[in-house]
Design a protein around this motif. Structure first.
Motif, mmCIF file in Angstrom:
data_model
loop_
_atom_site.group_PDB
_atom_site.id
_atom_site.type_symbol
_atom_site.label_atom_id
_atom_site.label_comp_id
_atom_site.label_asym_id
_atom_site.label_seq_id
_atom_site.Cartn_x
_atom_site.Cartn_y
_atom_site.Cartn_z
ATOM 1 N N HIS A 57 0.646 -1.450 -0.047
ATOM 2 C CA HIS A 57 0.209 -0.073 -0.305
ATOM 3 C C HIS A 57 1.183 1.255 -0.514
ATOM 4 C CE1 HIS A 57 -2.852 -2.417 0.591
ATOM 5 N NE2 HIS A 57 -4.869 -2.080 1.122
ATOM 6 N N ALA A 58 -0.004 2.515 -0.759
ATOM 7 C CA ALA A 58 1.189 3.457 -0.646
ATOM 8 C C ALA A 58 0.070 5.030 -1.092
ATOM 9 C CB ALA A 58 1.964 4.141 -1.513
ATOM 10 N N LEU A 59 0.359 5.418 -0.928
ATOM 11 C CA LEU A 59 -0.530 6.798 -0.619
ATOM 12 C C LEU A 59 -0.246 8.074 -1.579
ATOM 13 C CD1 LEU A 59 -3.232 8.310 0.819
ATOM 14 C CD2 LEU A 59 -2.398 9.447 2.098
ATOM 15 N N TYR A 60 -0.678 7.889 -3.110
ATOM 16 C CA TYR A 60 -0.373 8.824 -3.929
ATOM 17 C C TYR A 60 -0.763 10.501 -3.950
ATOM 18 C CZ TYR A 60 1.061 4.689 -6.815
ATOM 19 O OH TYR A 60 2.368 4.268 -6.939
ATOM 20 N N ASN A 61 -0.158 10.998 -4.017
ATOM 21 C CA ASN A 61 -0.587 12.881 -3.713
ATOM 22 C C ASN A 61 -0.343 13.627 -4.875
ATOM 23 O OD1 ASN A 61 2.079 13.132 -5.008
ATOM 24 N ND2 ASN A 61 2.856 14.388 -3.211
ATOM 25 N N GLY A 62 -0.279 12.742 -5.918
ATOM 26 C CA GLY A 62 -0.916 13.396 -7.587
ATOM 27 C C GLY A 62 -2.761 13.403 -7.343
ATOM 28 N N ARG A 164 3.522 6.234 -15.274
ATOM 29 C CA ARG A 164 3.808 8.317 -15.482
ATOM 30 C C ARG A 164 3.446 8.646 -14.208
ATOM 31 N NH1 ARG A 164 4.465 11.927 -19.392
ATOM 32 N NH2 ARG A 164 4.077 13.431 -18.126
ATOM 33 N N ARG A 165 2.722 8.411 -13.661
ATOM 34 C CA ARG A 165 2.608 8.166 -11.930
ATOM 35 C C ARG A 165 3.311 7.930 -11.288
ATOM 36 N NH1 ARG A 165 -3.333 9.318 -9.984
ATOM 37 N NH2 ARG A 165 -1.640 10.541 -8.447
ATOM 38 N N ALA A 166 3.930 6.254 -11.450
ATOM 39 C CA ALA A 166 4.548 5.449 -10.915
ATOM 40 C C ALA A 166 5.748 5.732 -10.413
ATOM 41 C CB ALA A 166 4.157 3.655 -11.235
ATOM 42 N N THR A 167 6.627 6.101 -11.746
ATOM 43 C CA THR A 167 7.784 6.596 -12.323
ATOM 44 C C THR A 167 7.641 8.214 -12.027
ATOM 45 O OG1 THR A 167 7.164 7.143 -14.412
ATOM 46 C CG2 THR A 167 7.830 4.777 -13.456
ATOM 47 N N LYS A 168 7.349 9.115 -11.570
ATOM 48 C CA LYS A 168 6.944 10.455 -11.159
ATOM 49 C C LYS A 168 8.657 10.666 -10.205
ATOM 50 C CE LYS A 168 4.030 14.754 -10.997
ATOM 51 N NZ LYS A 168 2.804 15.301 -10.471
ATOM 52 N N LEU A 169 9.291 11.602 -10.053
ATOM 53 C CA LEU A 169 10.298 12.287 -9.306
ATOM 54 C C LEU A 169 9.792 13.848 -9.374
ATOM 55 C CD1 LEU A 169 13.105 10.381 -10.652
ATOM 56 C CD2 LEU A 169 12.041 9.988 -9.251
ATOM 57 N N PRO A 170 9.549 13.831 -8.170
ATOM 58 C CA PRO A 170 9.860 13.010 -6.273
ATOM 59 C C PRO A 170 8.883 12.339 -7.051
ATOM 60 C CG PRO A 170 9.282 15.701 -5.954
ATOM 61 C CD PRO A 170 9.395 16.096 -7.682
ATOM 62 N N PRO A 171 9.203 10.999 -6.245
ATOM 63 C CA PRO A 171 7.924 10.164 -6.089
ATOM 64 C C PRO A 171 6.383 10.392 -5.928
ATOM 65 C CG PRO A 171 10.193 9.383 -5.172
ATOM 66 C CD PRO A 171 10.156 11.128 -5.158
ATOM 67 N N GLU A 172 5.584 10.446 -6.532
ATOM 68 C CA GLU A 172 3.891 10.967 -5.478
ATOM 69 C C GLU A 172 3.279 9.545 -4.178
ATOM 70 O OE1 GLU A 172 0.111 10.906 -7.696
ATOM 71 O OE2 GLU A 172 1.506 11.656 -10.040
#
Length: 424
Positions: A57-62, A164-172
């Motif tokens: 689990h992770a919480l994406y900020n995008g 694109r969201r999973a590889t975004k820098l800085p990470p989401e």
């Protein structure tokens, strides 16, 4: 004197809690039913020395759900990933662990989301863009955000946005300290403070006649049983072996292994949050997507091959282990020619609304639950108020609302008061 709208919510996972809070903030009297003893749904974190979630689990900020949670102070402390740990991400390619992906995969990340077509499968489109090697590596990498055994067969637009969201820098991706239950516990407390009545251990086998709208925030299988075996309540999801493992700490264990030869992901969650396991131990969780012909044993064998590479000597160091299979519990996936708008609509008519991670709302993984919960609550409160102004709720309900057939797939009518969910 104005009577409060009365809203019933069935299911106290992320979608149900979001719907209950949204409805209560709109002035409704809300009753929330949950069949388990504790709320949280798939966002529950296990009790005991090893605090595991149901899969990584992770919480994406995008997405807009991040703002929604932050505005209510519901995110809480986050467990940052130290840079030295982030540098220990390894990519399994051609049978070896590597530090960098194929250059062709990196070139693919430069393609803007609107360049990926809805009607083509991802592998065909990406191969035309950067060649088959980069396309397959990208398809397998993005399985971390899909939980699907063949991401290349899904809609190019659907997969590429998530890549694109999973590889975004800085990470989401961010990690709530103490596991996802820390977030759901804050949501439950916030709901209580708003006056939401929460009934746990309360299994609902039929839609209650409570004099107001009902929001069904369950899996599609459970919703189908509640809604007269409505066969339209189906959508593709994943089938995944989940492996939880605790090992004694050893220097130089990797942070995560992403399999680029086949979809699979192994992650050491104590790299960012040591509280998830006892001192001197590391908690490792993996998800290994399964094809229809594969078994849990196939997924476990896949996990063990990756563990052999990233966690040498893990068998002798293991202090605890658990394995399971998640079927249809990993969110919606969109086939070529479909988008989130084609999934089961939120407005089911006759005062019934649907929320969850496989319905007609945008977003990545749990964001669909948040977005659909907000939309379902907004529509339910409007329906309750419309029912009172036009006479009794019973008269409005039996007259039916139909399915307004909004082009967004949620059943909204374009009223300015409804939410615009085209944000994720």
């Amino acid at each position: 004197m104005t009577t409060q709208p009365r809203i019933t919510v069935i299911g106290a996972g992320l979608a149900g809690l979001t719907a209950a809070i949204t409805a209560a903030e709109s002035g409704a009297r809300v009753t929330l039913y949950e069949s388990h003893r504790t709320p949280g749904g798939r966002a529950r974190t296990s009790e005991g020395p090893y605090r595991t979630n149901e899969g990584p689990h992770a919480l994406y900020n995008g997405g807009p759900h991040w703002t929604w949670l932050a505005q209510r102070d519901l995110i809480g402390p986050l467990a940052p990933l130290p840079p030295r740990e982030a540098a220990r991400l390894r990519l399994h390619r051609d049978g070896r662990l590597r530090r960098t992906p194929p250059l062709a995969m990196l070139r693919l990340l430069r393609r803007r989301p609107e360049h990926a077509p809805v009607d083509s499968d991802f592998l065909t489109w990406a191969t035309g863009e950067v060649g088959e090697t980069g396309a397959r590596a990208a398809a397998h990498f993005v399985a971390v955000a899909l939980f699907h055994h063949d991401p290349g067969s899904l809609s190019a637009a659907f997969v590429h946005e998530r890549l694109r969201r999973a590889t975004k820098l800085p990470p989401e991706a961010h990690y709530p300290r103490g596991g996802w239950s820390a977030v759901t516990e804050r949501m439950v407390a916030h709901a209580w403070n708003l006056g939401v009545r929460i009934e746990t251990g309360a299994r609902v086998d039929a839609l209650p006649d409570t004099g107001g709208p009902t929001i069904v925030a369950t899996s599609l299988d459970a919703a189908r049983r509640l809604l007269d075996d409505d066969d339209t309540l189906r959508w593709d999801s994943g089938r995944t072996t989940l492996v939880d493992l605790a090992v004694r700490t050893r220097k130089n264990d990797v942070f995560a292994v992403s399999d680029l030869d086949a979809p699979g992901w192994i992650e050491r969650f104590t790299a960012q949050d040591p509280s998830l396991a006892p001192a001197g131990e590391q908690l490792v969780q993996g998800q290994l997507p399964l094809a229809p012909h594969e078994s849990k044993a196939d997924g476990v064998a896949h996990a063990e091959r990756l563990l052999d590479l990233g966690f040498p000597g893990w068998r002798e160091r293991t202090t605890w282990r658990r394995e399971s299979v998640a079927t249809g519990r990993t969110g919606a996936v969109d086939r070529p020619g479909t988008t989130w708008r084609d999934r089961p609509r939120i407005d089911r008519g006759h005062g019934v609304f649907l929320a969850g991670d496989q319905v007609a709302a945008p977003g990545l993984l749990s964001e669909v639950s948040f977005n659909s919960g907000i939309e379902a609550a907004t529509l339910a409160v409007k329906a309750a108020r419309a029912g009172r102004t036009g006479g009794t709720w019973k008269a409005w309900k039996t007259g039916g609302t139909g399915t307004s057939g909004g082009t967004d797939g949620t059943g909204t009518t374009g009223d300015p008061g409804s939410l615009d969910l085209n944000l994720a």
